[in-house]
Design an enzyme around this catalytic site. Structure first.
Site, PDB file in Angstrom:
ATOM      1  N   HIS A   1      13.784 -18.379  18.577  1.00 46.07           N
ATOM      2  CA  HIS A   1      12.836 -17.517  17.854  1.00 46.07           C
ATOM      3  C   HIS A   1      11.490 -18.217  17.673  1.00 46.07           C
ATOM      4  O   HIS A   1      10.440 -17.586  17.711  1.00 46.07           O
ATOM      5  CB  HIS A   1      13.431 -17.113  16.500  1.00 46.07           C
ATOM      6  CG  HIS A   1      14.729 -16.398  16.645  1.00 46.07           C
ATOM      7  ND1 HIS A   1      14.838 -15.177  17.267  1.00 46.07           N
ATOM      8  CD2 HIS A   1      15.992 -16.763  16.297  1.00 46.07           C
ATOM      9  CE1 HIS A   1      16.102 -14.801  17.289  1.00 46.07           C
ATOM     10  NE2 HIS A   1      16.823 -15.743  16.707  1.00 46.07           N
TER      11      HIS A   1
ATOM     12  N   HIS B   1      14.272 -14.109  12.102  1.00 45.25           N
ATOM     13  CA  HIS B   1      13.853 -14.072  13.509  1.00 45.25           C
ATOM     14  C   HIS B   1      12.342 -14.169  13.708  1.00 45.25           C
ATOM     15  O   HIS B   1      11.893 -14.652  14.737  1.00 45.25           O
ATOM     16  CB  HIS B   1      14.346 -12.780  14.178  1.00 45.25           C
ATOM     17  CG  HIS B   1      15.807 -12.815  14.494  1.00 45.25           C
ATOM     18  ND1 HIS B   1      16.401 -11.920  15.355  1.00 45.25           N
ATOM     19  CD2 HIS B   1      16.792 -13.627  14.046  1.00 45.25           C
ATOM     20  CE1 HIS B   1      17.700 -12.191  15.436  1.00 45.25           C
ATOM     21  NE2 HIS B   1      17.960 -13.218  14.639  1.00 45.25           N
TER      22      HIS B   1
ATOM     23  N   GLY C   1      -1.077   0.160   6.682  1.00 47.78           N
ATOM     24  CA  GLY C   1      -2.457  -0.343   6.710  1.00 47.78           C
ATOM     25  C   GLY C   1      -2.520  -1.823   6.393  1.00 47.78           C
ATOM     26  O   GLY C   1      -3.233  -2.588   7.073  1.00 47.78           O
ATOM     27  N   MET C   2      -1.791  -2.237   5.386  1.00 52.03           N
ATOM     28  CA  MET C   2      -1.777  -3.659   5.008  1.00 52.03           C
ATOM     29  C   MET C   2      -1.269  -4.524   6.165  1.00 52.03           C
ATOM     30  O   MET C   2      -1.834  -5.589   6.447  1.00 52.03           O
ATOM     31  CB  MET C   2      -0.894  -3.879   3.779  1.00 52.03           C
ATOM     32  CG  MET C   2      -1.517  -3.432   2.478  1.00 52.03           C
ATOM     33  SD  MET C   2      -2.953  -4.445   2.033  1.00 52.03           S
ATOM     34  CE  MET C   2      -3.049  -4.107   0.266  1.00 52.03           C
TER      35      MET C   2
ATOM     36  N   CYS D   1       0.877  -1.173   0.000  1.00 53.45           N
ATOM     37  CA  CYS D   1       0.000   0.000   0.000  1.00 53.45           C
ATOM     38  C   CYS D   1       0.914   1.222   0.000  1.00 53.45           C
ATOM     39  O   CYS D   1       2.097   1.103  -0.300  1.00 53.45           O
ATOM     40  CB  CYS D   1      -0.989  -0.034   1.170  1.00 53.45           C
ATOM     41  SG  CYS D   1      -0.261  -0.019   2.807  1.00 53.45           S
TER      42      CYS D   1
ATOM     43  N   THR E   1       2.105   3.079   2.445  1.00 55.69           N
ATOM     44  CA  THR E   1       3.146   3.032   3.476  1.00 55.69           C
ATOM     45  C   THR E   1       3.497   1.611   3.925  1.00 55.69           C
ATOM     46  O   THR E   1       4.483   1.427   4.644  1.00 55.69           O
ATOM     47  CB  THR E   1       2.664   3.783   4.726  1.00 55.69           C
ATOM     48  OG1 THR E   1       1.434   3.160   5.152  1.00 55.69           O
ATOM     49  CG2 THR E   1       2.418   5.251   4.427  1.00 55.69           C
TER      50      THR E   1
HETATM   51  C1  RB5 Z   1      -4.133   5.181   0.557  1.00 53.52           C
HETATM   52  O1  RB5 Z   1      -4.185   6.516   0.255  1.00 53.52           O
HETATM   53  C2  RB5 Z   1      -3.225   4.932   1.750  1.00 53.52           C
HETATM   54  O2  RB5 Z   1      -3.841   5.364   2.908  1.00 53.52           O
HETATM   55  C3  RB5 Z   1      -2.868   3.478   1.833  1.00 53.52           C
HETATM   56  O3  RB5 Z   1      -2.240   3.085   0.645  1.00 53.52           O
HETATM   57  C4  RB5 Z   1      -1.923   3.061   2.937  1.00 53.52           C
HETATM   58  O4  RB5 Z   1      -0.784   3.862   2.956  1.00 53.52           O
HETATM   59  C5  RB5 Z   1      -2.523   2.867   4.253  1.00 53.52           C
HETATM   60  O5  RB5 Z   1      -1.860   2.462   5.219  1.00 53.52           O
END
Ligand code: RB5
Length: 142
Positions: free
Chosen positions: A133, A98, A70-71, A65, A67
């Site tokens: 681990h 680990h 979120g994923m 995603c 950053t």
């Molecule tokens: C989408 O704009 C952004 O929020 C998503 O890709 C991600 O970075 C969320 O954690």
């Protein structure tokens, strides 16, 4: 080993590049989307990828995603999922050695594509160390 890959709109372009690299390098990939830069919700795609791992249809996953945050938060809601949001090659390697990470999360708005591809390569080639681990992982995961 089968690898599931998924992204939201923020990670779509990086997903396509990483998918091409995986394909050229002979990996067995299942792409569960998204399939364009149209805005989507990352939890929906984390869930699609996680479900294939939980069913045993794939063993490893790559989630992208903007950053990676979120994923990773969405994927880590499942006990047997260990999703590592990594920032460089070192953390990608350590997440395997680990933490026995079964999902690598990448931030497409954080990482250069070349770095992300190298992280994927190292992550897939690195084995879990086990031992102490494994005992630590069993405290929170299967
Ligand atoms: C989408 O704009 C952004 O929020 C998503 O890709 C991600 O970075 C969320 O954690």
């Amino acid at each position: 080993m089968k690898i599931v890959i998924a992204a939201d709109h923020g990670g779509f372009e990086m997903k396509e590049l990483i998918k091409r690299w995986l394909d050229v390098n002979g990996h067995d990939i299942t792409d569960v989307g998204c399939f364009s830069i149209d805005s989507v919700d990352y939890p929906d795609f984390a869930e699609k990828a996680v479900s294939l791992i939980l069913k045993g249809e794939c063993q490893m996953g790559i989630l992208i995603c903007g950053t990676g945050i979120g994923m990773s938060i969405a994927a880590n809601r499942y006990r047997s999922i260990r999703a590592a949001n990594c920032s460089n090659v070192f953390t990608a390697r350590m997440s395997r050695e680990h933490n026995n990470a079964n999902i690598l999360c990448l931030g497409a708005r954080v990482l250069e594509v070349d770095t992300a591809v190298e992280m994927v390569r190292v992550w897939l080639e690195t084995s879990f160390s086990g031992g102490r681990h494994q005992e630590r992982i069993l405290k929170f995961s299967d």
